[in-house]
Write a protein that holds these residues in place. Structure first.
Motif, short mmCIF file in Angstrom:
data_model
loop_
_atom_site.label_atom_id
_atom_site.label_comp_id
_atom_site.label_asym_id
_atom_site.label_seq_id
_atom_site.Cartn_x
_atom_site.Cartn_y
_atom_site.Cartn_z
N VAL A 1 0.83 -1.20 0.00
CA VAL A 1 0.00 0.00 0.00
C VAL A 1 0.87 1.26 0.00
CG1 VAL A 1 -1.70 1.32 1.33
CG2 VAL A 1 -1.97 -1.14 1.08
N GLN A 2 1.95 1.23 0.76
CA GLN A 2 2.81 2.42 0.85
C GLN A 2 3.39 2.78 -0.51
OE1 GLN A 2 3.02 4.42 3.16
NE2 GLN A 2 3.23 3.55 5.21
N GLY A 3 3.74 1.78 -1.32
CA GLY A 3 4.38 2.06 -2.60
C GLY A 3 3.50 1.80 -3.80
N MET A 4 2.18 1.90 -3.64
CA MET A 4 1.26 1.57 -4.72
C MET A 4 1.54 2.37 -5.99
SD MET A 4 -2.48 1.22 -2.92
CE MET A 4 -3.29 1.13 -4.51
N PRO A 5 1.75 1.70 -7.11
CA PRO A 5 1.92 2.42 -8.38
C PRO A 5 0.60 3.02 -8.84
CG PRO A 5 1.85 0.07 -8.78
CD PRO A 5 1.87 0.22 -7.28
N HIS A 6 0.65 3.97 -9.75
CA HIS A 6 -0.53 4.71 -10.16
C HIS A 6 -1.57 3.84 -10.85
CE1 HIS A 6 0.42 4.73 -14.49
NE2 HIS A 6 1.69 4.73 -14.08
N ASN A 7 -1.12 2.72 -11.45
CA ASN A 7 -2.07 1.89 -12.20
C ASN A 7 -2.61 0.73 -11.39
OD1 ASN A 7 0.47 0.65 -12.22
ND2 ASN A 7 -0.03 -0.55 -14.06
N LEU A 8 -2.27 0.63 -10.10
CA LEU A 8 -2.78 -0.44 -9.26
C LEU A 8 -4.00 0.06 -8.48
CD1 LEU A 8 -2.66 -3.26 -7.99
CD2 LEU A 8 -1.12 -2.29 -6.24
N HIS A 9 -5.07 -0.73 -8.54
CA HIS A 9 -6.30 -0.43 -7.79
C HIS A 9 -6.56 -1.63 -6.90
CE1 HIS A 9 -6.68 2.89 -10.51
NE2 HIS A 9 -6.56 2.05 -11.53
N LEU A 10 -6.42 -1.39 -5.60
CA LEU A 10 -6.48 -2.47 -4.62
C LEU A 10 -7.85 -2.49 -3.95
CD1 LEU A 10 -4.72 -4.64 -3.27
CD2 LEU A 10 -4.04 -2.91 -1.58
N ILE A 11 -8.50 -3.66 -4.02
CA ILE A 11 -9.81 -3.84 -3.39
C ILE A 11 -9.66 -4.93 -2.35
CG2 ILE A 11 -12.24 -4.38 -3.75
CD1 ILE A 11 -10.20 -3.56 -6.78
N VAL A 12 -9.82 -4.57 -1.07
CA VAL A 12 -9.59 -5.53 0.01
C VAL A 12 -10.87 -5.74 0.80
CG1 VAL A 12 -7.16 -4.90 0.17
CG2 VAL A 12 -8.81 -3.78 1.67
N ALA A 13 -11.09 -6.99 1.21
CA ALA A 13 -12.24 -7.34 2.06
C ALA A 13 -11.72 -7.91 3.35
CB ALA A 13 -13.14 -8.34 1.36
N SER A 14 -12.33 -7.48 4.47
CA SER A 14 -11.84 -7.91 5.77
C SER A 14 -12.96 -7.86 6.79
CB SER A 14 -10.69 -7.01 6.22
OG SER A 14 -10.27 -7.34 7.53
N ARG A 15 -12.92 -8.82 7.73
CA ARG A 15 -13.86 -8.75 8.84
C ARG A 15 -13.47 -7.64 9.81
NH1 ARG A 15 -14.95 -15.04 10.74
NH2 ARG A 15 -15.69 -15.81 8.72
N GLU A 16 -12.16 -7.33 9.86
CA GLU A 16 -11.65 -6.34 10.78
C GLU A 16 -11.12 -5.14 10.00
OE1 GLU A 16 -8.67 -8.17 13.16
OE2 GLU A 16 -9.74 -10.08 13.27
N LEU A 17 -10.93 -4.04 10.71
CA LEU A 17 -10.29 -2.89 10.09
C LEU A 17 -8.80 -3.16 9.97
CD1 LEU A 17 -12.00 0.19 11.78
CD2 LEU A 17 -12.07 -0.40 9.35
N PRO A 18 -8.24 -3.23 8.78
CA PRO A 18 -6.81 -3.50 8.64
C PRO A 18 -5.99 -2.31 9.15
CG PRO A 18 -7.76 -2.93 6.52
CD PRO A 18 -8.90 -3.05 7.48
N SER A 19 -4.79 -2.59 9.64
CA SER A 19 -3.94 -1.53 10.17
C SER A 19 -3.20 -0.85 9.03
CB SER A 19 -2.95 -2.11 11.19
OG SER A 19 -2.24 -3.20 10.62
N LEU A 20 -3.94 -0.11 8.24
CA LEU A 20 -3.40 0.63 7.10
C LEU A 20 -3.62 2.13 7.34
CD1 LEU A 20 -4.77 -1.57 4.17
CD2 LEU A 20 -2.42 -1.46 4.99
#
Length: 913
Positions: free
Chosen positions: A155-174
């Motif tokens: 996540v810290q180094g996400m390139p401009h063309n990456l679109h990240l979709i995450v599913a979680s039961r908990e709030l991730p530490s991001l």
């Protein structure tokens, strides 16, 4: 480490099939499309909310649109950052993305730090030069593992063309806050994934439950709160138990399938500390950190709530500040069952602690409800008794009624303040028997307290004052002004009382009683006194009633402008408690409709009553009912809808009987007599008059000090009957006495109506000049007002007298001309200043014929043929007095003043030859 030697299951990279859970796709489609290019999308919700289903639909839509999508379901294999990036790269490989450029890095010892892997993966993604949508499911499984660091680096180094979709039961530490502030984050939570009623219906229909009624579907959705897995489990339960049985018994977290889900998928996965916190807070309907500390006996409430929210343990925030929370209803039911298994008495103890905490904080409803949850009826009744006056003063009558309904009568009987407050609820709701019962019980309990040796004399004195106040209110609302005056005198003699609410209501009652008893009062001064006390007390609710009473008084005083100002203010303040058409906002509506009607604003009066058609029969004083009835009768009569008039008479007579409202009954009788005389149906009058309504002589209906509006209505009834029997002189004399009495005491609306009625009796007695003098006196009272309808509603008889004497050079004449302008369509289109006796013979005869009804045409024919009044009365089955009244109406419509002129006009109209 060789990438080809890794055992990675293919199913990790293929989006699972979610079956029928795509039902909410249409509702969320727009948001999915809007966030297609958002850098990070978070889908966070507890287990079973359809996170994977939403992600799968999103994934499929991107594939169908020809874009690149990569799917990875996190599992227990991703133990390190290396494992995490290897899994991502294998998922990319499965999606036909070449991963050769990073193969050497993955197999080279010493270059496998998360940072190195992140850079290498990001460089690979950038080199693709097209959008890449990476779906990560079950991200909560990374928590606490070294592999979680790999997600941070990605996540810290996400390139401009990456679109990240995450599913979680908990709030991730991001760094969610930072990304949200920069507009780089889209969020979907449980509230977004909950099924709507329509979606619930579609899902249950798909499961074969097509026989469910709409209310059953809504009940199931309410119980599950739109939780998708809950709906699935409910569907299973429906098949096992049958729909009717399940819905009747309730869908709870104690049902076997639901309980098993929570036990296996949720509770068993938590630490001992979290499980203990969940069980001990389960009895709470809502909680904050301080309350949680109180019931658990710890100081970790804030930390535990934050942890539960992060873990997605079926907990929902109730405010934007993150202070108050609650559990999902089914989850709470499940936890309570587990708590009972651990200690059957613990839930009641926790509820008792919670009740005390809420009571101390001033949260009345929560304190009461937790006492009820803990089955501590005595505590609940005590809370109600201490807080009921505050709730009443604040206008929270619905809450009061709801709380009181949960307390057994035997428990309430020990709390006089509660009983007195409940009596107030019953009084304002016109449940007078219930109010009387409550006051009797309260009086008995107060007397019992006085005999006690340890009684608090100040408390007893306060209760005595409250009881006296409620007895005053009961008399006022029952419209018993004699009793009301007695209680008012007693309460005003009560010394050293400082309750601003009660002091204010006494001033309001003084205005109301005086208006009903023709007493002399200073309305502005008393109104100001009441308002000051209400403002000190902070009670906006009672101000609505006060403004209504002030409006009633001003209306009876003939000050329509001030009356309307008071009604407007009551309406405005009522709107603060809900919709402008709410019951509170509409208390003054029928009265304002009467004010509009009196000023000749008929369409506005009609519109007001149409908008608030049910209000007058639900809340308020008797005045609202009387005003609504009179205005509707006059409007329907003017429109020629005589069937509606008959229905209104019957309906309001029944309404008066159901509540015991004598004033409404007499108002119906007065209107019925007036109307039936006008329509020539004197045989129907008897059904509305009771024995004792009319004395054996008219003099016995003369006004006197202390007489009420009920006595006035009986006098009106007596004069109307005198009209029917031809006792015009006696009727006119009584009407003049009432006019002078009302005028002397400042109640100019009554004075006006009595003066007009006296004039009508004088016209019928052949004294037209005397009648005009009576009307002139009334006009001089009202010369600065917009009053119209009282003059016109008595019909053409009164208007014809005014027309005969109108000039153009005085305020009285200008007032008369204004009246004639309102009545022009009923005047046969005579010239504005013409005397009816000198009306020309060449004006439009067809319009004159149109102005006559069938009964009037028949009488005019008989007059033209030489029949005398007595003969006409006998042939038509009417009284001689009624025929004389009809003739005066006919004369006004055809522009004559004597019988000989009427015969001539009948010949011109072609009625005789």
């Amino acid at each position: 480490m060789q990438i080809l030697q890794m055992q990675v299951l293919q199913t990790k990279f293929t989006a699972p099939v979610a079956g029928g859970l795509f039902i909410h796709r249409g509702r969320l489609a727009k948001r999915i499309d809007e966030n297609r290019l958002t850098p990070l999308v978070l889908v966070q919700a507890p287990a079973g909310y359809g996170k994977t289903s939403l992600m799968t639909e999103w994934f499929g839509q991107i594939i169908r649109d020809g874009e690149t999508a990569v799917w990875l379901s996190i599992d227990h294999n991703e133990q390190t950052a290396l494992d995490f990036f290897v899994a991502i790269l294998m998922a990319m490989h499965h999606a036909n993305i070449p991963i050769a450029p990073v193969r050497d890095i993955l197999t080279t010892e010493g270059f496998t730090t998360p940072r190195t892997l992140s850079i290498a993966t990001n460089n690979l993604l950038v080199s693709l030069e097209r959008p890449i949508h990476l779906f990560l499911d079950d991200v909560h499984l990374l928590k606490g593992r070294p592999s979680e660091e790999g997600l941070h680096e990605l996540v810290q180094g996400m390139p401009h063309n990456l679109h990240l979709i995450v599913a979680s039961r908990e709030l991730p530490s991001l760094p969610l806050g930072k990304m949200r502030a920069r507009g780089r984050l889209a969020e979907f939570y449980a509230q977004d994934l909950r099924f709507t009623s329509a979606e619930t219906r579609e899902l249950l229909d798909g499961e074969g439950h097509t026989d469910l009624a709409s209310e059953d579907v809504d009940e199931i959705r309410s119980c599950t709160e739109g939780w998708v897995s809950g709906l699935r489990l409910a569907s299973i339960a429906l098949k096992d138990a049958g729909s009717t049985k399940l819905i009747r018994s309730g869908l709870t977290g104690r049902r076997r399938a639901i309980e098993a889900f929570f036990a296996e998928e949720v509770l068993a996965r938590q630490t001992t500390e979290i499980q203990d916190f969940l069980l001990k807070t389960a009895p709470l309907s809502q909680m904050c950190a301080s309350l949680a500390d109180t019931v658990t006996g710890t100081t970790n409430g804030r930390r535990m709530i934050v942890e539960l929210e992060k873990l997605g343990l079926f907990i929902s925030s109730l405010d934007d500040e993150g202070v108050w929370y609650r559990y999902h209803h089914l989850f709470s039911d499940f936890l309570l069952r587990r708590l009972e298994d651990v200690d059957p008495n613990m839930a009641a103890q926790i509820c008792s602690k919670a009740s005390a905490w809420f009571d101390e904080k001033g949260h009345v409803a929560d304190a009461f409800n937790h006492a009820i949850r803990g089955n501590d009826i005595e505590r609940a009744a005590g809370i109600f008794d201490r807080r009921c006056l505050t709730l009443a003063y604040g206008g929270e009558l619905g809450l009061l009624a709801g709380l009181a309904a949960q307390i057994p009568s035997a428990a309430l009987a020990r709390f006089p303040c509660a009983l007195i407050t409940l009596a107030w609820l019953s009084i304002t709701g016109w449940r007078f028997v219930d109010a009387g019962t409550a006051l009797t019980l309260a009086r008995a309990r107060i007397e019992q307290m006085k005999r006690s040796s340890d009684v608090d004399l100040r408390e007893v004195r306060q209760l005595d004052y409250l009881l006296l106040h409620r007895e005053l209110m009961l008399a006022v609302f029952m419209d018993d002004m004699g009793e009301a005056q007695t209680y008012l005198d007693a309460i005003m003699a009560f010394e050293n009382h400082h309750d601003e609410y009660l002091i204010g209501t006494v001033a309001t009652s003084e205005i109301y009683i005086a208006a009903q008893k023709f007493g002399r009062i200073n309305i502005p001064a008393l109104s100001s006194e009441a308002t000051v006390n209400y403002e000190r007390n902070g009670s906006n609710y009672v101000a609505i009633w006060h403004q209504t009473v002030v409006g009633i008084a001003y209306l009876r005083a003939g000050d329509i402008e001030r009356a309307n100002a008071a009604f407007d203010e009551a309406h405005r303040q009522g709107g603060q408690f809900g919709d402008e058409r709410s019951r509170l906002a509409g208390i003054a509506t029928p009265l304002q409709a009467e004010a509009y009607y009196l000023a000749g604003r008929l369409e506005e009066a009609k519109a007001l009553l149409a908008d608030h058609h049910a209000v007058a029969s639900e809340i308020g004083h008797v005045d609202q009912l009387v005003a609504r009835f009179k205005v509707l009768v006059r409007l329907k009569e003017a429109s020629g809808d005589l069937t509606a008039v008959d229905r209104l008479l019957a309906d309001n007579a029944a309404l008066a009987a159901s509540y015991g409202f004598e004033r409404l009954r007499l108002a119906v009788a007065v209107e019925a007599v007036r109307y039936q005389i006008r329509e020539g149906r004197s045989d129907l009058i008897g059904r509305y008059i009771r024995e004792g309504d009319i004395a054996d002589t008219l003099d016995k209906h003369s006004p006197y000090g202390g007489i009420t509006t009920i006595g006035e209505l009986k006098a009106l009834l007596a004069v109307r009957m005198a009209q029917l029997t031809g006792s015009y002189s006696e009727g006119a004399r009584l009407a003049r006495r009432w006019k002078e009495f009302a005028q002397r005491n400042g109640w100019f609306m009554s004075a006006t109506e009595w003066g007009i009625l006296a004039a009508q009796m004088e016209v019928l007695n052949g004294e037209r000049l005397k009648a005009f003098r009576s009307l002139r006196e009334v006009i001089e009272i009202n010369i600065a007002t917009t009053l119209v309808s009282p003059f016109i509603s008595e019909g053409d008889v009164i208007v014809s007298v005014l027309r005969e004497h109108v000039a153009h050079d005085s305020p009285v004449d200008r007032f008369i001309l204004n009246l004639l302008a309102h009545h022009v369509q009923k005047l046969g289109h005579l010239p504005a200043g013409a005397s009816s006796a000198e009306a020309p013979d060449d004006f439009d005869l067809s319009e004159m014929m149109d102005a006559l009804n069938s009964k009037e045409v028949e009488i005019l024919k008989l007059v033209g043929n030489g029949r005398m009044n007595r003969e006409i009365a006998t042939s038509l089955g009417l009284t001689e007095g009624t025929i004389k009244w009809y003739l005066n109406r006919i004369y006004a419509k055809i522009g004559v003043s004597r019988r000989a002129q009427a015969v001539k006009r009948a010949r011109q109209l072609g009625l005789i030859h």
